[in-house]
Design a protein around this motif. Structure first.
Motif, PDB file in Angstrom:
ATOM      1  N   MET A   1       0.930  -1.105   0.085  1.00  0.00           N
ATOM      2  CA  MET A   1       0.087  -0.050  -0.025  1.00  0.00           C
ATOM      3  C   MET A   1       0.962   1.118   0.159  1.00  0.00           C
ATOM      4  O   MET A   1       0.640   2.073  -0.620  1.00  0.00           O
ATOM      5  CB  MET A   1      -1.067  -0.116   1.247  1.00  0.00           C
ATOM      6  N   VAL A   2       2.027   1.053   0.750  1.00  0.00           N
ATOM      7  CA  VAL A   2       2.991   2.482   0.809  1.00  0.00           C
ATOM      8  C   VAL A   2       3.260   2.726  -0.888  1.00  0.00           C
ATOM      9  O   VAL A   2       3.197   4.042  -1.142  1.00  0.00           O
ATOM     10  CB  VAL A   2       3.932   2.057   1.396  1.00  0.00           C
ATOM     11  N   LEU A   3       3.655   1.981  -1.493  1.00  0.00           N
ATOM     12  CA  LEU A   3       3.990   2.007  -2.903  1.00  0.00           C
ATOM     13  C   LEU A   3       2.947   2.464  -3.649  1.00  0.00           C
ATOM     14  O   LEU A   3       3.131   3.508  -4.757  1.00  0.00           O
ATOM     15  CB  LEU A   3       4.697   0.916  -3.389  1.00  0.00           C
ATOM     16  N   CYS A   4       1.761   2.244  -3.428  1.00  0.00           N
ATOM     17  CA  CYS A   4       0.556   2.254  -4.176  1.00  0.00           C
ATOM     18  C   CYS A   4       0.286   3.912  -3.846  1.00  0.00           C
ATOM     19  O   CYS A   4      -0.114   4.645  -4.755  1.00  0.00           O
ATOM     20  CB  CYS A   4      -0.567   1.632  -3.820  1.00  0.00           C
ATOM     21  N   VAL A   5       0.383   4.360  -2.563  1.00  0.00           N
ATOM     22  CA  VAL A   5      -0.033   5.600  -2.202  1.00  0.00           C
ATOM     23  C   VAL A   5       0.966   6.592  -3.008  1.00  0.00           C
ATOM     24  O   VAL A   5       0.547   7.794  -3.651  1.00  0.00           O
ATOM     25  CB  VAL A   5       0.282   5.806  -0.969  1.00  0.00           C
ATOM     26  N   LEU A   6       2.323   6.384  -3.012  1.00  0.00           N
ATOM     27  CA  LEU A   6       3.233   7.066  -3.837  1.00  0.00           C
ATOM     28  C   LEU A   6       2.939   7.149  -5.347  1.00  0.00           C
ATOM     29  O   LEU A   6       2.862   8.287  -5.874  1.00  0.00           O
ATOM     30  CB  LEU A   6       4.765   6.627  -3.686  1.00  0.00           C
ATOM     31  N   GLU A   7       2.694   6.146  -5.755  1.00  0.00           N
ATOM     32  CA  GLU A   7       2.353   6.114  -7.115  1.00  0.00           C
ATOM     33  C   GLU A   7       0.905   6.817  -7.527  1.00  0.00           C
ATOM     34  O   GLU A   7       0.791   7.358  -8.584  1.00  0.00           O
ATOM     35  CB  GLU A   7       2.133   4.547  -7.883  1.00  0.00           C
ATOM     36  N   TRP A   8      -0.025   6.597  -6.843  1.00  0.00           N
ATOM     37  CA  TRP A   8      -1.272   7.384  -6.918  1.00  0.00           C
ATOM     38  C   TRP A   8      -1.191   8.819  -6.982  1.00  0.00           C
ATOM     39  O   TRP A   8      -1.789   9.484  -7.471  1.00  0.00           O
ATOM     40  CB  TRP A   8      -2.197   6.966  -6.055  1.00  0.00           C
ATOM     41  N   ARG A   9      -0.250   9.244  -5.997  1.00  0.00           N
ATOM     42  CA  ARG A   9       0.046  10.766  -5.992  1.00  0.00           C
ATOM     43  C   ARG A   9       1.180  11.108  -6.940  1.00  0.00           C
ATOM     44  O   ARG A   9       1.682  12.382  -7.015  1.00  0.00           O
ATOM     45  CB  ARG A   9       0.739  11.018  -4.551  1.00  0.00           C
ATOM     46  N   ASN A  10       1.588  10.544  -7.966  1.00  0.00           N
ATOM     47  CA  ASN A  10       2.795  10.634  -8.765  1.00  0.00           C
ATOM     48  C   ASN A  10       3.946  10.943  -8.307  1.00  0.00           C
ATOM     49  O   ASN A  10       4.728  11.646  -9.053  1.00  0.00           O
ATOM     50  CB  ASN A  10       2.001  11.806  -9.690  1.00  0.00           C
ATOM     51  N   VAL A  11       4.322  10.283  -7.223  1.00  0.00           N
ATOM     52  CA  VAL A  11       5.523  10.392  -6.753  1.00  0.00           C
ATOM     53  C   VAL A  11       6.595   9.367  -7.424  1.00  0.00           C
ATOM     54  O   VAL A  11       6.284   8.307  -7.118  1.00  0.00           O
ATOM     55  CB  VAL A  11       5.649  10.507  -5.067  1.00  0.00           C
ATOM     56  N   PRO A  12       7.591   9.778  -8.216  1.00  0.00           N
ATOM     57  CA  PRO A  12       8.410   8.613  -8.517  1.00  0.00           C
ATOM     58  C   PRO A  12       9.006   7.827  -7.350  1.00  0.00           C
ATOM     59  O   PRO A  12       9.404   8.509  -6.520  1.00  0.00           O
ATOM     60  CB  PRO A  12       9.451   9.581  -9.146  1.00  0.00           C
ATOM     61  N   VAL A  13       9.190   6.642  -7.851  1.00  0.00           N
ATOM     62  CA  VAL A  13       9.669   5.658  -6.719  1.00  0.00           C
ATOM     63  C   VAL A  13      10.931   4.962  -7.461  1.00  0.00           C
ATOM     64  O   VAL A  13      10.897   4.057  -8.090  1.00  0.00           O
ATOM     65  CB  VAL A  13       8.525   4.652  -6.352  1.00  0.00           C
ATOM     66  N   PRO A  14      12.055   5.232  -6.919  1.00  0.00           N
ATOM     67  CA  PRO A  14      13.271   4.660  -7.643  1.00  0.00           C
ATOM     68  C   PRO A  14      13.281   3.191  -7.064  1.00  0.00           C
ATOM     69  O   PRO A  14      12.703   2.758  -5.989  1.00  0.00           O
ATOM     70  CB  PRO A  14      14.296   5.622  -6.778  1.00  0.00           C
ATOM     71  N   ASP A  15      14.240   2.389  -7.611  1.00  0.00           N
ATOM     72  CA  ASP A  15      14.203   1.025  -7.130  1.00  0.00           C
ATOM     73  C   ASP A  15      14.629   0.751  -5.842  1.00  0.00           C
ATOM     74  O   ASP A  15      14.269  -0.045  -5.118  1.00  0.00           O
ATOM     75  CB  ASP A  15      15.369   0.158  -8.293  1.00  0.00           C
ATOM     76  N   SER A  16      15.637   1.485  -5.430  1.00  0.00           N
ATOM     77  CA  SER A  16      16.044   1.426  -4.016  1.00  0.00           C
ATOM     78  C   SER A  16      14.846   1.569  -2.925  1.00  0.00           C
ATOM     79  O   SER A  16      15.064   0.840  -1.996  1.00  0.00           O
ATOM     80  CB  SER A  16      17.224   2.307  -3.785  1.00  0.00           C
ATOM     81  N   VAL A  17      13.958   2.472  -3.059  1.00  0.00           N
ATOM     82  CA  VAL A  17      13.038   2.645  -2.432  1.00  0.00           C
ATOM     83  C   VAL A  17      12.084   1.661  -2.357  1.00  0.00           C
ATOM     84  O   VAL A  17      11.427   1.061  -1.333  1.00  0.00           O
ATOM     85  CB  VAL A  17      12.212   3.998  -2.660  1.00  0.00           C
ATOM     86  N   ARG A  18      11.834   1.130  -3.529  1.00  0.00           N
ATOM     87  CA  ARG A  18      10.960  -0.120  -3.847  1.00  0.00           C
ATOM     88  C   ARG A  18      11.349  -1.019  -3.036  1.00  0.00           C
ATOM     89  O   ARG A  18      10.612  -1.868  -2.473  1.00  0.00           O
ATOM     90  CB  ARG A  18      10.607  -0.134  -5.315  1.00  0.00           C
ATOM     91  N   GLU A  19      12.562  -1.484  -3.276  1.00  0.00           N
ATOM     92  CA  GLU A  19      13.223  -2.767  -2.727  1.00  0.00           C
ATOM     93  C   GLU A  19      13.250  -2.620  -1.094  1.00  0.00           C
ATOM     94  O   GLU A  19      12.791  -3.590  -0.470  1.00  0.00           O
ATOM     95  CB  GLU A  19      14.511  -2.769  -3.165  1.00  0.00           C
ATOM     96  N   ARG A  20      13.314  -1.426  -0.609  1.00  0.00           N
ATOM     97  CA  ARG A  20      13.284  -1.335   0.928  1.00  0.00           C
ATOM     98  C   ARG A  20      12.044  -1.566   1.295  1.00  0.00           C
ATOM     99  O   ARG A  20      11.698  -2.110   2.566  1.00  0.00           O
ATOM    100  CB  ARG A  20      13.934   0.046   1.129  1.00  0.00           C
TER     101      ARG A  20
END
Length: 50
Positions: A1-20
């Motif tokens: 859900m954390v990643l979904c919220v960022l994506e819904w808000r159009n905040v770019p998610v680098p691979d390092s954040v996604r992995e963590r």
């Protein structure tokens, strides 16, 4: 859900954040990050104040 919220808000998610986030199994920590994701303008803001 954390990643979904960022994506819904159009905040770019680098691979390092996604992995963590994906590697985290601590529900309390995920809750903190989820709350931060609602206001973050940069994905790295999830990890501030730790």
């Amino acid at each position: 859900m954390v990643l979904c919220v960022l994506e819904w808000r159009n905040v770019p998610v680098p691979d390092s954040v996604r992995e963590r986030v994906m590697d985290c199994s601590d529900l309390d920590q995920l809750d903190v990050w989820g709350r931060r994701a609602v206001h973050a303008t940069d994905a790295a803001e999830l990890f501030t104040e730790e």
